[in-house]
Each structure stands twice: as C-alpha cells, then as structure tokens.
Design an enzyme around this catalytic site. Structure first.
Site, PDB file in Angstrom:
ATOM      1  N   ALA A  31      34.151  20.307 -28.830  1.00 60.66           N
ATOM      2  CA  ALA A  31      34.459  20.145 -29.609  1.00 60.66           C
ATOM      3  C   ALA A  31      35.944  19.464 -29.665  1.00 60.66           C
ATOM      4  CB  ALA A  31      34.500  21.126 -30.509  1.00 60.66           C
ATOM      5  N   GLU A  88      42.807  23.743 -21.518  1.00 55.40           N
ATOM      6  CA  GLU A  88      42.092  23.931 -21.460  1.00 55.40           C
ATOM      7  C   GLU A  88      42.241  24.493 -20.451  1.00 55.40           C
ATOM      8  OE1 GLU A  88      38.705  23.682 -22.266  1.00 55.40           O
ATOM      9  OE2 GLU A  88      38.263  24.743 -20.226  1.00 55.40           O
ATOM     10  N   CYS A 121      24.823  22.826 -21.762  1.00 54.36           N
ATOM     11  CA  CYS A 121      23.958  23.000 -22.002  1.00 54.36           C
ATOM     12  C   CYS A 121      23.110  22.380 -19.980  1.00 54.36           C
ATOM     13  CB  CYS A 121      23.015  21.604 -22.457  1.00 54.36           C
ATOM     14  SG  CYS A 121      24.598  21.984 -23.838  1.00 54.36           S
TER      15      CYS A 121
END
Lengths: 458, 458
Positions: free
Chosen positions: A13, A36, A46
């Site tokens: 995102a 980050e 995933c």
C-alpha cells in the site's frame, strides 16, 4: 519548496501510494520519504507459505521492488530499518528511530502523510511468552526465521499449525511438503471457515487425505517447552507434541501508532477512511492497505479484509489523489481464492452466516459440474454454491471448490455480483465456451440455473 | 387431447427446447415429436476436431444424450434418420421422409413448432463437385467419414485445411496430431481473424512453430483429382498437393426449409426471432440454435454466431415458454474461446474493425502479464487487449492470447462488458488473488489500468 509526502510502511500500500504520487508529480514538486521497519519493500507476504514449502526457491523472488529501485527510478527516499514511533499531527511531523543505529531519532516533517503500517498476526498470550520455535507468517523476516528453524539439526519433525484459515491451511501443506508430521488445530467446528461448512468439508477431507491430523473444536491454551524451546501445544484436551508451532490465527490492523496519534478507528479495528482513502476528519492524512477497514458492497458494513490486491489498489488510489488526480476505492465484495494441495477454493460475496447476519432472506443452490467438456481429457469435477436473495433474485455470494481451473471462475461470479445481477439474468451470460475450457453450460451458468429453480421463478 | 409439439432438428437447441417443455408439461398435456435427419441427438459438434485429432477416443463420448434417453426418460418421440422436407403452416403439419425406409413420407400435425435445423458448412462450388477426400466438420457423420478417410491404406499424408477460423485452426492441429503434413490456406491476411491482427499474429507464429504451412492471401479456386480422388487444391497461385481437404470456411444458418415455408430471415441469413425465441410474425412457431440470428448487445446489430452454448440457451428459453413459463434470450456479446496447440485464444465484445463499423470512437490498450504471481511455478505470459469507448470509457471489447489459465479470464471481462462497465470502474473490481492464480494485479486489472491511461483520464 516542494511539498513533502511521508509514507509510513514500505510494503504494497505504502509504496503504491508513493509511486503513483511520484508518477504525477516530479521530485521538485513533491519530496517523498518512506519509512519501513523491516529490511524489505513491496514484497509478497502471500507468497511466504510457498517459499517455506519449497515451491518458491528464493526469498528475493517475493520482492516485487527492492528499495534501490524506488530510490533510483522513483526518487523516493526509502529508509528501511526505520520504525516510526510517533505521529505529531500538530507539528505535522513523524518521529522515527533508526533500528540499526542505536535507535537514533529522526524527525521528518510532512504536508501529506500516508499511514500504511499493514497488519500484525493475532497472537494469544501463550504465543508471546518467549518460548522459541513459534512463528507467525507475516513478514519476510518471519519467513527467514521459519526457514532457519526448519534447517536446524536435528530437524523438527512435528509441526502444529494453530488456526485453520487460509494461511493456516497453506502453512499446514507447506509443512507436509517439508516432510513434517502436521497437526492442524482449529477452535471452530472445521477449518476453512472462509466458506460455508458444506463446502469446507470438502477441504477438510482433502487435508486429512494429505495426512494432516485435523483437530477441530479444540482450543490451544498454552505451550510446553524444554529449555525454552517448544515441546508441545497445550490444549483443553490432551497436549500435542510439537517441534515447531505456526500461527495461523489471522491478522489484525496494525494500529498501535494510529491509536497514539488518535487516528479514527472503525468497529473492525481498522483505520477509518473515505472513498479517496483520506483518513476521516484529518486533512492531508491518508491510509491504505491491511491497516484500514473497507466497506463491503453487499452488506454495506465495514469489514477488515487484509489482502495484497486491496492494499495495492488502495495505495494506488491514495497516490493518485495525492498526485493531484481523482480516484476512489469502491469497496470490496470479499472475493478470495486459495489452493489446498490439489484443491482450489474460492469465494465472493457473503457466506450463509454473513448473509443471515446482514438480514438477507436467501436461497442456496449447489451444483457439481466439470471444468471442461466431460469428454475432454483432464476434465475434473468442481462444486459451486450460490446464494441468491429471495424476492429480487440478486446474487449475494458464491463459493467454489474444485480440482483445476475452478478457483478463477469466481471472477465471473464476482463481476456479476459487483453489478447486482440476478441469478436469472446470469443464466443468459455469454461466457467462453469450447471443449477444453468448459462444458456447453459452464458450471457458473448451471449454478445460476439451479438458483433460479431454488427461487421458484417460473 | 394433448397439445402437439413438433421439433425439427435433434441437436442442442431442439432437444433443449423439447426437454424444457417436457419438464413443465407431462405427456398427457403435451405430446412431443422430434425429427432428426442424422443418427444422433444432442452431440457436441465442437468436439469433433478433438476426436479426429485423437484427443477424444470415442465418437459416442461426444453424445450428451442418445435418442433412447429422450424416449425413455422424457417421453419424447425422437425419430432419427427422418428428414423434414416441408412445413405446411396453413394445415399446421410438417412433412418428413424416413431416410432408411425408402423415403416413406410421414405427416405430423403440430400446435407448436420448434425450428432447430442448425447450420451447414459454407461450401464453395468446387467443394461440391463430387471429388472425394473433401470434408466438412459439422456432424458426427462428417467426423465418421473423416476418420474412415484417415484410416485408409495407404494413409493420406498431406492435408490442406481451407479457411483459418476456429474450426480450420483446430482441424489443422488435429491433422498434425494425426501425423500429416498440413497446409492452412486463408484468403485474408492472416488466420484467426476472430481476433485483431496484432493478436492473431501471435497465433500464426504458433501455428508455424507447429510445422503448419500457413499460406495467407491465397484463394482456392478448384480441386485437382485422380480418378475422382482429390490430388491437389488449385489456388490463384500454385496448386497445393493434398490427400485430404478439410473445409473450415465457416458455417451458415440452415434455412432451406425455412425459405420454402417463408419463415422470416434477417440480414445475416438466420431466422428472425424475438427475445422469447418466437419466430417473428408466426404464432406457435419457435426457432433456436445455429439457424437463428441474435442481437449483439454492444453494436445493437443482428449477428449470426453459431455456438453450442447459445443453441442450448436458446433452446431452453423456447422450451420454457412452450411449457408455459417465461424466459428470454438476452442476446450475445461475441464471447469465444479456443485452443491452438498450447495457446489459449479468447475474445468478447467487438474487434477493432467491428467497433469501427459500428461507429464507435475508441482507444485500445494492450498489456503483457502472467497468469500467476511471477515467482510462482508455472507462471506463463499472456497478452490482453482492451477496446474502450472514448468519452464514456465503456469497455467495448477484449481479446486474450496466452499459454495457460488465460482464455477463461475472458469471462470476467465478458461479465463486465455485459454490464456496461467502464474501464475505470473495472480497475476497482474485487477479483480473486492468490499467488497460484494471479499476480497481485490480475492481468485483467492491469489491462483496465492501461486502458484508463489510454483514455487520458486523470
């Protein structure tokens, strides 16, 4: 002076927002800093179960774009291993600490802020008790740690996966692929509660067929350990020996920082945003990805559905808007697909329990058909279940379990549902037909026909 | 006395109509007689290329339901090897001849009539000159004849396929699979004119890669023969030696009988029907399947798209209406999928030439992406092309060429197009995502994004 955009979170995102904003506004107009906490940007969480299971060889394969690409090609100042510890909305700056520099403090002012901190695994108290050999599956660092543990000598032989959702089921299979004896513990009546029980039963059968010991209706209450290393999972029945424990209890929005900074949170625990991904009530503050809640287009209710595909879309929308364009995120309908061994499992819209909860009166129709013409080599069975609203005939939900070329048939159903089609209208849909791809009545159409019958339409 | 339904044509459309009518009205209310010229009912003509190519072993595999099933389970009086030679609309009876009984004449009165005679191959004069070794691919009898010819001793070695549409391309591949040297002759600039030339070029490359000699811009003008057996195809350039010739020049509505009986025909040559499959202006007369024309929902124009999936739906609609229910056939959008060797080819909506002809102003966008996450084993490339209307952004057409799990992605696009979605709306679609099934942005969504860019939407 250039406007200043600060992004918190360098995964799907956040980096989608940053790149879209950059695409529309050059560096002299808009400076972009992205913090980050981990070492990586834009990676596929995933994909971790497939990397752990050995289907994907290399961790770096899961990284869509490393920090260097953002720095060099997008002029985005990506600062990895920087943890944001505070958002000061009054002074409009964020406070971060550099994790590899003795937590040196960095203050970064912003005009626009994107909150994209993602999600954190649901961890019961026993999972954070300091016993080693217990793993989440949320970050590449988690994956690294899992790999290292599996490579120990002597290698772990018995895995217990706690929680039977998508990730739990995928990790159970990954552990089987790595040669471990696997027990899957699910508190509810069966794993794969992401589909109705009758459809989930097909998946449970397959998991058992793979040699996975599926234990349902069982709650984990603690861990036994030997010298701080996990030895068993303690349950409300007998303990289950374990050399490794994998957590598949779902994930929740990562809102620690949002709470401190008083960003508005919704009933699901996610950050509240409007259609343009603006945090409600806070001009210049945007949020996207696994940390926000979305609107379910069928129930009209807020939901938290953490998926990379939503994170990317939401980040793109935020970035377009920050870049001076106009875009909206129209909500979700709960589409999800997963693979369990050789089974494909898919859903869209509402499950039966969800449709009940949302107050719909509906019928269900379940059919079995094949992915190809019955006479064509490789024809495999699939089961499709539809939910249709009484009275209107509108499609409310769909579920598929099949062997091959089954799961992605959910897309046609998802687009039909998105457009509020009735099952009767769906029977007329002009879908692709040729013997290698479908019977002359595609399973989707057969299901729609059966739903029409169930509605009693003449 | 029971009402009398007579069905002309015992394949998909006719038998769907008959069974649906029976489902709603028992034999004491409605007697049903179905005349079929051939020996079989409800078979898959679309499967013939795979049967000839050896992928499907047995002809009977292509028969969905034999006459006995209709007789025994549906109380439908199926009369095979009966050719209807006249429809007397004044006396309301059909005249048939029993082909295996010296053309004995049978007269059958009707209250309701279903005209479902299917289609016939387009045959240029040279194809009907009596030279043997020339085959259509329309009926199981054609398939039997083809098989017998291929099994001759000595076996034919050189095949020429005339016409490069779906059937021509599928038959060219079938001939390769049978070990023949194959030449594909196409009058136009390239085979697979069912997609835009840039997409068709990908298919031509693959055909050539398979060893098929693709000759374009070449018209067949006649046949050379030796003792009545085909020896070569004569063209407007040099002749091409041939031991077998397969016709893939398309099919047209079988309306010989309709013309005699003065059923109304439309500009495509198909029987004109309304939404309920009533023949326009003739109460109690219905038509369905490859013999009728349909409305294209995008262009609004009548089209003739002979596909088993439409035939089944149209037959069902006619049968429901005859049975006292209410159903409509809502038209078509030109969806089609085919397999060419290891390539999957799909389309929906309008091609560029068709969109031009229909007067649309549009942009195109072509993207290359993968069927699965790029890092997932088995990830293959696919190309997607979209057409979107300028101004509105509405999706007008889509085409896909890919290696695996590509073709059926057309369904999501078809449902989007069916619902008049704009490409901008499509970017937000909630499609199934998981690494074994799609990259985080499904190729369909990537294509929609590119189309949005092409429209210049900000």
């Amino acid at each position: 002076m250039a406007e200043r955009l600060v992004v918190i979170g360098g995964d799907a995102a956040g980096m989608s927002a940053a790149s879209q904003a950059r695409r529309r506004r050059p560096a002299e107009e808009l400076s972009i800093v992205a913090f980050e906490r981990g070492r990586f940007t834009s990676y596929s969480a995933c994909g971790i179960p497939y990397w752990v299971g050995g289907l994907v060889d290399d961790r770096d394969d899961l990284i869509a774009r490393p920090p260097e690409v953002f720095r060099d090609d997008y002029e985005i100042d990506v600062r990895t291993r920087h943890e944001v510890v505070d958002i000061d909305l009054d002074r409009r700056e964020v406070v971060a600490v550099a994790l590899d520099e003795g937590r040196r403090e960095v203050r970064e002012p912003f005009d626009q802020l994107v909150y994209a901190t993602g999600a954190v695994p649901v961890q019961p108290p026993w999972a954070t008790s300091g016993v080693t050999g217990v793993f989440g599956v949320q970050t590449l660092d988690d994956g690294d740690a899992l790999h290292a543990w599996l490579d120990r000598d002597p290698a772990p032989k018995r895995a217990v996966v706690v929680g039977g959702g998508y990730i739990g089921v995928e990790m159970a299979e990954a552990m089987v692929n790595r040669g471990l004896a696997v027990t899957l513990v699910e508190r509810g009546p069966q794993p794969m509660s992401t589909v109705d029980p009758d459809m989930g039963a097909l998946v449970t059968d397959r998991l058992s067929g793979l040699g996975i010991d599926v234990r349902t209706g069982l709650a984990v209450t603690g861990l036994d350990h030997r010298d701080g290393v996990v030895a068993a999972v303690v349950t409300d029945s007998e303990p289950i020996p374990a050399d490794i424990v994998v957590l598949g209890l779902g994930i929740k929005p990562n809102t620690t920082l949002a709470r401190t900074a008083r960003l508005p949170l919704g009933p699901t625990g996610g950050v509240r945003v409007d259609l343009r991904m603006r945090v409600v009530g806070l001009p210049g503050v945007w949020a996207a990805g696994d940390c926000v809640e979305s609107v379910h287009r069928v129930s009209g209710q807020p939901v938290h559905i953490p998926l990379g595909t939503h994170a990317n879309k939401q980040g793109r929308v935020a970035g377009i808007n920050i870049g001076g364009g106009y875009a909206t995120f129209p909500g979700v309908i709960g589409t999800a697909v997963t693979r369990v061994c050789d089974l494909e499992v898919a859903r869209t819209g509402l499950l039966s329990t969800e449709a009940d909860a949302a107050g719909f009166s509906f019928v269900t129709a379940t059919v079995e058909s094949t992915n190809r013409a019955g006479y064509f080599p490789g024809a495999d069975f699939m089961t499709i279940k539809l939910l249709a609203e009484r009275g209107t005939g509108r499609l409310l939900g769909a579920q598929i379990v099949g062997k091959s070329e089954a799961a992605k048939r959910i897309d046609a159903l998802a687009v039909a549902l998105w457009n509020n089609m009735t099952v009767e209208e769906m029977v007329g849909l002009d879908l692709g037909y040729a013997p290698p791809y479908a019977p002359v009545w595609d399973p989707v159409l057969i299901a729609a026909r059966k739903a029409v019958d169930a509605l009693g339409v003449k």
